[in-house]
Design an enzyme around this catalytic site. Sequence first.
Site, PDB file in Angstrom:
ATOM      1  N   GLY A 197      28.569  52.806-100.347  1.00 19.75           N
ATOM      2  CA  GLY A 197      28.476  53.612 -99.133  1.00 19.75           C
ATOM      3  C   GLY A 197      27.385  53.140 -98.185  1.00 19.75           C
ATOM      4  CB  THR A 229      29.394  50.624 -94.065  1.00 21.30           C
ATOM      5  OG1 THR A 229      29.572  49.458 -94.870  1.00 21.30           O
ATOM      6  CG2 THR A 229      29.756  50.326 -92.638  1.00 21.30           C
ATOM      7  CD1 TRP A 230      28.921  57.638 -93.235  1.00 19.12           C
ATOM      8  CD2 TRP A 230      29.520  58.223 -95.313  1.00 19.12           C
ATOM      9  NE1 TRP A 230      29.350  58.941 -93.196  1.00 19.12           N
ATOM     10  CE2 TRP A 230      29.722  59.313 -94.467  1.00 19.12           C
ATOM     11  CE3 TRP A 230      29.825  58.350 -96.673  1.00 19.12           C
ATOM     12  CZ2 TRP A 230      30.212  60.543 -94.924  1.00 19.12           C
ATOM     13  CZ3 TRP A 230      30.319  59.552 -97.133  1.00 19.12           C
ATOM     14  CH2 TRP A 230      30.509  60.644 -96.272  1.00 19.12           C
ATOM     15  CG  HIS A 258      23.107  45.091-101.287  1.00 20.94           C
ATOM     16  ND1 HIS A 258      23.622  46.359-101.360  1.00 20.94           N
ATOM     17  CD2 HIS A 258      23.897  44.428-100.396  1.00 20.94           C
ATOM     18  CE1 HIS A 258      24.679  46.456-100.549  1.00 20.94           C
ATOM     19  NE2 HIS A 258      24.860  45.308 -99.954  1.00 20.94           N
ATOM     20  NE  ARG A 287      32.497  55.259-103.612  1.00 23.41           N
ATOM     21  CZ  ARG A 287      33.419  54.613-102.923  1.00 23.41           C
ATOM     22  NH1 ARG A 287      33.199  53.380-102.515  1.00 23.41           N
ATOM     23  NH2 ARG A 287      34.556  55.197-102.612  1.00 23.41           N
TER      24      ARG A 287
HETATM   25  P1  PAP Z   1      28.819  46.909 -98.765  1.00 21.37           P
HETATM   26  O1  PAP Z   1      28.163  47.007-100.107  1.00 21.37           O
HETATM   27  O2  PAP Z   1      29.659  45.646 -98.616  1.00 21.37           O
HETATM   28  O3  PAP Z   1      27.892  47.122 -97.620  1.00 21.37           O
HETATM   29  P2  PAP Z   1      29.677  49.632 -98.654  1.00 21.37           P
HETATM   30  O4  PAP Z   1      29.651  50.097 -97.243  1.00 21.37           O
HETATM   31  O5  PAP Z   1      28.551  50.019 -99.540  1.00 21.37           O
HETATM   32  O6  PAP Z   1      29.927  48.066 -98.702  1.00 21.37           O
HETATM   33  O7  PAP Z   1      30.990  50.203 -99.359  1.00 21.37           O
HETATM   34  C1  PAP Z   1      32.241  50.206 -98.777  1.00 21.37           C
HETATM   35  C2  PAP Z   1      32.892  51.519 -99.170  1.00 21.37           C
HETATM   36  O8  PAP Z   1      32.404  52.558 -98.326  1.00 21.37           O
HETATM   37  C3  PAP Z   1      34.396  51.475 -98.997  1.00 21.37           C
HETATM   38  O9  PAP Z   1      34.912  52.342 -99.995  1.00 21.37           O
HETATM   39  P3  PAP Z   1      36.403  52.209-100.581  1.00 21.37           P
HETATM   40  O10 PAP Z   1      36.628  50.762-100.883  1.00 21.37           O
HETATM   41  O11 PAP Z   1      36.431  53.070-101.794  1.00 21.37           O
HETATM   42  O12 PAP Z   1      37.301  52.709 -99.517  1.00 21.37           O
HETATM   43  C4  PAP Z   1      34.546  52.044 -97.588  1.00 21.37           C
HETATM   44  O13 PAP Z   1      35.836  52.542 -97.316  1.00 21.37           O
HETATM   45  C5  PAP Z   1      33.498  53.140 -97.600  1.00 21.37           C
HETATM   46  N1  PAP Z   1      33.028  53.483 -96.255  1.00 21.37           N
HETATM   47  C6  PAP Z   1      32.722  52.654 -95.238  1.00 21.37           C
HETATM   48  N2  PAP Z   1      32.342  53.354 -94.159  1.00 21.37           N
HETATM   49  C7  PAP Z   1      32.422  54.657 -94.490  1.00 21.37           C
HETATM   50  C8  PAP Z   1      32.183  55.880 -93.772  1.00 21.37           C
HETATM   51  N3  PAP Z   1      31.810  55.868 -92.522  1.00 21.37           N
HETATM   52  N4  PAP Z   1      32.370  57.036 -94.440  1.00 21.37           N
HETATM   53  C9  PAP Z   1      32.771  57.065 -95.719  1.00 21.37           C
HETATM   54  N5  PAP Z   1      33.011  55.961 -96.455  1.00 21.37           N
HETATM   55  C10 PAP Z   1      32.846  54.759 -95.846  1.00 21.37           C
END
Ligand code: PAP
Length: 319
Positions: A74, A76-77, A135, A157
């Site tokens: 999460g 990016t969130w 990270h 997570r």
């Molecule tokens: P990273 O480690 O490459 O930076 P990261 O953002 O931690 O990636 O994780 C991506 C996950 O966060 C994805 O989950 P999923 O594969 O289970 O779908 C992505 O969809 C989810 N994600 C990205 N942006 C958001 C957001 N704004 N709200 C909720 N979940 C999000």
Amino acid sequence: MQKSVESPTKMVSTTEDNEVEMEVPKARFWDAMDITQWEGFWFGPGLLKPAFTFRSSFHARDDDVILASTMKTGTTWLKSLSLCILKNRDDPKHDMLAMENPHFHVPTIESTLYSTKPLHVDIYDASGPRLLHTHLPHAVLPDSIKESGCKVVYMARNPKDTLISMWHFFNSFLRPDREPFPLEKAVDCFCSGLHQYGPFSNHVAEYWLESRKRPHKILFVKYEEMKSDPKGQVSRIADFLGRPFGEEEQVDEVLWRCSLERLRNLEVNKNGSVLLNVPNTSYFRKGEVGDWKNYLTSEMEERIDQTIGLKLQAIGLIL
Ligand code: PAP
């Protein structure tokens, strides 16, 4: 697992005033990428040297904010929310998230080697407060982060959802023209910690324990709680960062601006790459809690629960 660990390779580590040659174990990740081990964690190509430099040369200010996470939990969130809380609140018309991907606004310190454009922030210039992400595991953070008043927000997570997210991500990015890496083997690697920034359980445990010891210093946020109580959790982050929301509408506005649906549909995220070979689209998939149920067999579920789950439960952490 041990079979895939190869003979050690030599690396030069920088300390404050000299260079030290050291041997680091290396391994092949998912038949696609070489990873090397340092301080008990695995790192992808090109990440170690910037990590050494960060540890030896970063001088934290009391008003810096460092976001931390292992992969696919999460980040990016969290980057988007923190940006809105700290830097883009008073003038919502100036919508920073519509201009660039969140990973541009809040760079991941050890990955900047792969940036496709010049950074907008000098990580090593301490003349003003910085909002950065890493990270890296807690143990290797620079001492000045641990000793100064700067704040750390860690996003964790559920391990099974993290693994499934990682499986989709690495399949699309490392093996675009090949069959997906067998999920059974991906579970093996995940349970034995053989993956980028792994072992997952140690990464999460270090930050969890530290956040229990120093709650004013490290805020531990769970992706699942962000999903079930977004208003409560985003307010908690804002309070922790010393920027509490005055009105509920502000909370709603930030949550809307950072929502997966909105970010996914912004032009800046439909195109381009902030990091070399990582399309901006790849950060936005389903964002669901429990998506692992669509992929893992009950044996795989059991293995993850019995290794990672039990280890975390033993320190009082349920993910
Ligand atoms: P990273 O480690 O490459 O930076 P990261 O953002 O931690 O990636 O994780 C991506 C996950 O966060 C994805 O989950 P999923 O594969 O289970 O779908 C992505 O969809 C989810 N994600 C990205 N942006 C958001 C957001 N704004 N709200 C909720 N979940 C999000």
